[in-house]
Design an enzyme around this catalytic site. Structure first.
Site, PDB file in Angstrom:
ATOM      1  N   LYS A 116      22.050 -38.802  38.436  1.00 40.51           N
ATOM      2  CA  LYS A 116      21.009 -39.403  39.550  1.00 40.51           C
ATOM      3  C   LYS A 116      20.160 -40.407  39.184  1.00 40.51           C
ATOM      4  CE  LYS A 116      19.700 -36.123  42.207  1.00 40.51           C
ATOM      5  NZ  LYS A 116      19.043 -34.997  42.933  1.00 40.51           N
ATOM      6  N   LYS A 128      15.781 -30.129  34.361  1.00 39.39           N
ATOM      7  CA  LYS A 128      15.133 -29.243  35.587  1.00 39.39           C
ATOM      8  C   LYS A 128      14.867 -27.963  34.974  1.00 39.39           C
ATOM      9  CE  LYS A 128      16.010 -29.199  40.011  1.00 39.39           C
ATOM     10  NZ  LYS A 128      15.992 -30.374  41.198  1.00 39.39           N
ATOM     11  N   ASP A 168      10.673 -28.964  43.707  1.00 34.12           N
ATOM     12  CA  ASP A 168      11.903 -28.577  44.115  1.00 34.12           C
ATOM     13  C   ASP A 168      11.732 -27.665  45.239  1.00 34.12           C
ATOM     14  OD1 ASP A 168      15.183 -29.531  43.540  1.00 34.12           O
ATOM     15  OD2 ASP A 168      15.100 -27.240  43.555  1.00 34.12           O
ATOM     16  N   SER A 380       9.238 -40.647  42.037  1.00 32.86           N
ATOM     17  CA  SER A 380       8.816 -40.163  41.162  1.00 32.86           C
ATOM     18  C   SER A 380       8.455 -40.878  39.997  1.00 32.86           C
ATOM     19  CB  SER A 380       9.432 -39.050  40.710  1.00 32.86           C
ATOM     20  OG  SER A 380       9.272 -37.726  41.616  1.00 32.86           O
TER      21      SER A 380
HETATM   22  P1  NDP Z   1      11.824 -26.708  50.271  1.00 32.40           P
HETATM   23  O1  NDP Z   1      11.529 -25.523  49.697  1.00 32.40           O
HETATM   24  O2  NDP Z   1      11.152 -27.560  50.848  1.00 32.40           O
HETATM   25  O3  NDP Z   1      12.959 -26.397  51.571  1.00 32.40           O
HETATM   26  C1  NDP Z   1      14.173 -25.630  51.247  1.00 32.40           C
HETATM   27  C2  NDP Z   1      14.891 -25.300  52.647  1.00 32.40           C
HETATM   28  O4  NDP Z   1      15.928 -24.656  52.274  1.00 32.40           O
HETATM   29  C3  NDP Z   1      14.169 -24.096  53.226  1.00 32.40           C
HETATM   30  O5  NDP Z   1      14.233 -24.439  54.751  1.00 32.40           O
HETATM   31  C4  NDP Z   1      14.743 -22.997  53.012  1.00 32.40           C
HETATM   32  O6  NDP Z   1      14.740 -22.084  53.845  1.00 32.40           O
HETATM   33  C5  NDP Z   1      16.182 -23.472  52.853  1.00 32.40           C
HETATM   34  N1  NDP Z   1      17.005 -22.759  51.955  1.00 32.40           N
HETATM   35  C6  NDP Z   1      16.817 -22.417  50.592  1.00 32.40           C
HETATM   36  N2  NDP Z   1      17.773 -21.557  50.070  1.00 32.40           N
HETATM   37  C7  NDP Z   1      18.504 -21.372  50.834  1.00 32.40           C
HETATM   38  C8  NDP Z   1      19.615 -20.465  51.037  1.00 32.40           C
HETATM   39  N3  NDP Z   1      20.018 -19.785  50.065  1.00 32.40           N
HETATM   40  N4  NDP Z   1      20.134 -20.713  52.404  1.00 32.40           N
HETATM   41  C9  NDP Z   1      19.727 -21.143  53.236  1.00 32.40           C
HETATM   42  N5  NDP Z   1      18.720 -21.821  53.316  1.00 32.40           N
HETATM   43  C10 NDP Z   1      18.072 -21.904  52.314  1.00 32.40           C
HETATM   44  O7  NDP Z   1      12.995 -27.537  49.251  1.00 32.40           O
HETATM   45  P2  NDP Z   1      13.238 -28.927  49.417  1.00 32.40           P
HETATM   46  O8  NDP Z   1      13.432 -29.657  50.701  1.00 32.40           O
HETATM   47  O9  NDP Z   1      12.503 -29.809  48.402  1.00 32.40           O
HETATM   48  O10 NDP Z   1      14.948 -29.114  48.572  1.00 32.40           O
HETATM   49  C11 NDP Z   1      16.040 -28.839  49.423  1.00 32.40           C
HETATM   50  C12 NDP Z   1      17.197 -29.195  48.671  1.00 32.40           C
HETATM   51  O11 NDP Z   1      16.987 -30.707  48.293  1.00 32.40           O
HETATM   52  C13 NDP Z   1      17.406 -28.461  47.466  1.00 32.40           C
HETATM   53  O12 NDP Z   1      18.712 -28.689  47.105  1.00 32.40           O
HETATM   54  C14 NDP Z   1      16.759 -29.573  46.369  1.00 32.40           C
HETATM   55  O13 NDP Z   1      17.380 -29.284  45.007  1.00 32.40           O
HETATM   56  C15 NDP Z   1      17.121 -31.293  46.994  1.00 32.40           C
HETATM   57  N6  NDP Z   1      16.294 -32.088  46.460  1.00 32.40           N
HETATM   58  C16 NDP Z   1      14.800 -32.040  46.710  1.00 32.40           C
HETATM   59  C17 NDP Z   1      14.067 -33.041  46.224  1.00 32.40           C
HETATM   60  C18 NDP Z   1      12.516 -33.292  46.731  1.00 32.40           C
HETATM   61  O14 NDP Z   1      12.020 -34.405  46.489  1.00 32.40           O
HETATM   62  N7  NDP Z   1      12.048 -32.264  47.346  1.00 32.40           N
HETATM   63  C19 NDP Z   1      14.783 -34.033  45.634  1.00 32.40           C
HETATM   64  C20 NDP Z   1      16.373 -34.145  45.527  1.00 32.40           C
HETATM   65  C21 NDP Z   1      16.817 -33.002  45.708  1.00 32.40           C
HETATM   66  P3  NDP Z   1      13.654 -20.815  53.621  1.00 32.40           P
HETATM   67  O15 NDP Z   1      12.369 -21.314  54.080  1.00 32.40           O
HETATM   68  O16 NDP Z   1      14.052 -19.585  54.436  1.00 32.40           O
HETATM   69  O17 NDP Z   1      13.857 -20.347  52.060  1.00 32.40           O
END
Ligand code: NDP
Length: 448
Positions: A116, A128, A168, A380
């Protein structure tokens, strides 16, 4: 000397030496499937075993994180940093706090991150980290103490020219602030050691929005490539964190209609569309302790579907933005039956292998996370360069830079993944484009 790679022998080798790490196997297999034919057409890569070396992290560290909770009880967690590959720049990748975190999960994420980061064309290697700590239900003080204890060990392995972590799942601006404060205190230095920082202390405008916005820009480019647009499209989105809420926001800005969001408790469906006002409420609400997406229904109506995922809701486009393997083959079949045009991964590897095969076979446009969610790490990278140059770029400038990063990634994917008149193979495109830059750097270094 070997000048060809056999996919199945290579995967046996990976599985044997990384027992039980199934998501890591899955991530390596997905890349190897695309790049092995490319390597075999360019034997210089096979001769120096580039792919084998890429599948082995430079190093992985794991450490104890001890801290006391609000009742004075001592808690013990495990922290990690996987430094996967620094051939094209310092290690770079997020920190995840979630009970599901283990070495295999972080190896999968660090491996993906290498490709990526290469796709962004910025000088960043792949890494990571994280911990099996569950921030849910923890007080602000507990989170602060955990972050401080975590950084008290992690600081030995990171640095602005060594390894620059970001957020993350479970790690947002608040946690980055606590970790940055502890790093500064221990090292007595103010540097760009983390990204996703607050604007007051070296953060970049647009970092919070970048991943979700970037994913929708990628969707926009995919649709434009087939003569279509986001306008009027009904979007089904999972997650309700940073990526999901900003993806929904950009869909709205481009004239589309987001109708679902979710969390680990289930999903909400608002057939009227989740407006900006409602999104703002969700963003505020989800920062509160224990807040659930189901509360949306009491506030605005619509329906809540406990313990279900949103992929059965009729839509034109789908954006999985929560976590890995959250969209399986059955979900893919539902999307296909509902004539979904495109699936764009905001999260990392949210679609299972079987789901990807089903989507691609049915001609649904599919964008893998390593291309579609690269906007976050792209921004970033721009935060790092602002820190190094000690300057501050404005919103308009960074917004345009994000748009260009995503357009360039789309172009690179099309260059490597287009075939005939069929849909672009974005998996192949992203993997080969990401692989080539890292592989060429490794070639230059000799066998190290
Ligand atoms: P957040 O912590 O802000 O949000 C995560 C969301 O996913 C929450 O709504 C959470 O629900 C839900 N979630 C987490 N685990 C599970 C699960 N096992 N089953 C169902 N829902 C789940 O994280 P981000 O938005 O930052 O990240 C989300 C995804 O994006 C990840 O895969 C991350 O690696 C990827 N990502 C993030 C980046 C970033 O800049 N933040 C960059 C690139 C990729 P709940 O509140 O109930 O836990």
């Amino acid at each position: 000397m070997v000048d060809q790679v056999n996919l199945s022998d290579f995967m046996d080798w990976v599985v044997d030496r990384n027992p039980g790490e199934t998501v890591f196997h899955q991530a390596v297999h997905e890349v190897a499937e695309s790049v092995v034919p490319f390597i075999n057409a360019n034997p210089v890569y096979a001769k120096i075993k580039v792919l084998h070396r890429m599948a082995e992290p430079d190093r992985s560290v794991s450490f104890r994180v001890s801290w006391a909770d609000d009742n004075g009880e001592v808690q013990v967690n495990r922290g990690y940093r996987v430094q996967f590959n620094n051939s094209i720049g310092p290690y770079k990748g997020g920190i995840r706090f979630h009970p599901s975190v283990n070495l295999g999960v972080l190896k999968f994420l660090g491996f993906e991150q290498t490709f990526k980061n290469s796709l962004t064309r910025l000088p960043m290697g792949g890494g990571k980290g994280g911990a099996d700590f569950d921030p849910k239900g923890r007080s602000q003080h507990e989170i602060m103490r955990f972050c401080q204890s975590f950084m008290t060990e992690l600081y030995k392995y990171v640095g602005p020219d060594i390894d620059v972590p970001a957020g993350d799942i479970g790690v947002g601006g608040r946690e980055i602030g606590y970790m940055f404060g502890q790093y500064k205190r221990i090292t007595n230095s103010f540097s760009g050691v983390l990204t996703g920082k607050g604007l007051e202390y070296g953060g970049s405008l647009m970092r919070t929005e970048a991943t979700g916005y970037g994913a929708v820009y990628f969707l926009e480019d995919m649709l434009q490539h087939i003569g279509d647009s986001v306008e009027g499209k009904v979007a089904v989105i999972s997650g309700s964190g940073n990526v999901a809420t900003h993806a929904a926001e950009k869909v709205l800005q481009l004239g589309g209609k987001p109708v679902t969001l979710s969390d680990s408790g289930g999903f909400i469906y608002d057939p009227e569309g989740i407006s900006q006002e409602r999104l703002d409420w969700i963003k505020r609400h989800k920062t509160q302790r224990g807040a659930r997406i189901s509360d949306y229904v009491n506030e605005f109506g619509g329906s809540f579907h406990a313990n279900q995922r949103p992929w059965g809701v009729p839509c034109n486009v789908a954006l999985p933005c929560a976590t890995q393997n959250e969209l399986d083959e059955n979900d893919a079949k539902n999307l296909i039956d509902n004539k979904c045009l495109a699936v764009v991964e905001g999260a990392n590897m949210p679609c299972t292998v079987e789901a990807v095969t089903a989507l691609q076979s049915a001609g649904v446009l599919y964008a893998p996370g390593k291309a579609a969610n690269a906007g976050g790490v792209g921004m970033s990278g721009l935060e790092m360069s602002q820190n190094s140059a000690r300057l501050h770029r404005d919103q308009e400038d960074l917004g345009a830079a994000l748009r260009k990063i995503m357009r360039d990634i789309h172009t690179a994917c099309v260059e490597q993944g287009a075939h005939g008149t069929g849909p672009v193979d974005y998996v192949k495109g992203a993997n080969i484009a990401g692989f080539k830059k890292v592989a060429d750097a490794m070639l230059a270094f000799g066998v190290v």
